[in-house]
Scaffold this motif. Sequence first.
Motif, mmCIF file in Angstrom:
data_model
loop_
_atom_site.group_PDB
_atom_site.id
_atom_site.type_symbol
_atom_site.label_atom_id
_atom_site.label_comp_id
_atom_site.label_asym_id
_atom_site.label_seq_id
_atom_site.Cartn_x
_atom_site.Cartn_y
_atom_site.Cartn_z
ATOM 1 N N LYS A 208 1.544 -1.197 0.335
ATOM 2 C CA LYS A 208 0.083 -0.064 -0.391
ATOM 3 C C LYS A 208 0.831 1.103 0.384
ATOM 4 N N LEU A 209 0.757 1.917 -0.889
ATOM 5 C CA LEU A 209 1.560 3.114 -0.766
ATOM 6 C C LEU A 209 1.070 4.179 -0.468
ATOM 7 N N ASN A 210 0.434 4.101 1.284
ATOM 8 C CA ASN A 210 0.845 5.307 2.794
ATOM 9 C C ASN A 210 1.608 4.244 3.930
ATOM 10 N N THR A 211 1.928 2.963 3.088
ATOM 11 C CA THR A 211 2.990 2.275 3.543
ATOM 12 C C THR A 211 4.664 3.202 3.870
ATOM 13 N N THR A 212 4.942 3.678 2.960
ATOM 14 C CA THR A 212 6.043 4.716 2.303
ATOM 15 C C THR A 212 5.872 6.187 1.809
ATOM 16 N N LYS A 213 6.868 6.513 2.022
ATOM 17 C CA LYS A 213 6.702 7.865 1.703
ATOM 18 C C LYS A 213 7.562 8.406 0.692
ATOM 19 N N ILE A 214 8.811 7.254 0.515
ATOM 20 C CA ILE A 214 9.883 6.935 -0.258
ATOM 21 C C ILE A 214 9.420 7.136 -1.611
ATOM 22 N N ILE A 215 8.176 6.042 -2.321
ATOM 23 C CA ILE A 215 7.932 6.305 -3.633
ATOM 24 C C ILE A 215 6.101 6.283 -3.833
#
Length: 129
Positions: A21-28
């Motif tokens: 889930k892209l909300n689990t990372t602020k990197i990509i």
Amino acid sequence: MKKDKKTTSQKIICKPSDKLKLNTTKIITYHHTELISKWINRSDKLASPYEFKLLFRRSRDGATRNKFHEICDDQSRTVTIVKVKDSNEILGGYNPIEWKSDGEYASTKDSFIFSFNNDRIENYILSHV
């Protein structure tokens, strides 16, 4: 030990074909995953990007070698993503073979490393090893 200015602030290991889930990372972003998926497939066309499963996060799991290998050993087809502290630079790589801590080495022609130099996804460097 004095820390270098380019010390990483975040590090994650993901496994393609599962879900991140892209909300689990602020990197990509989703656009990064699309491009990385194309590189994995060695194709400019992609029917749909891989989804990623978060395996290891330095800030969550710790920065020790033992913890890394506890989580990542025997995992193949992984993407490592690192955000460089105090910059917009993202570094990473793809490893198609399993991580091991037994001292044995394997080789592949399918791995690659990459960097994104700023907020524009088009500004990248890709190098096949």
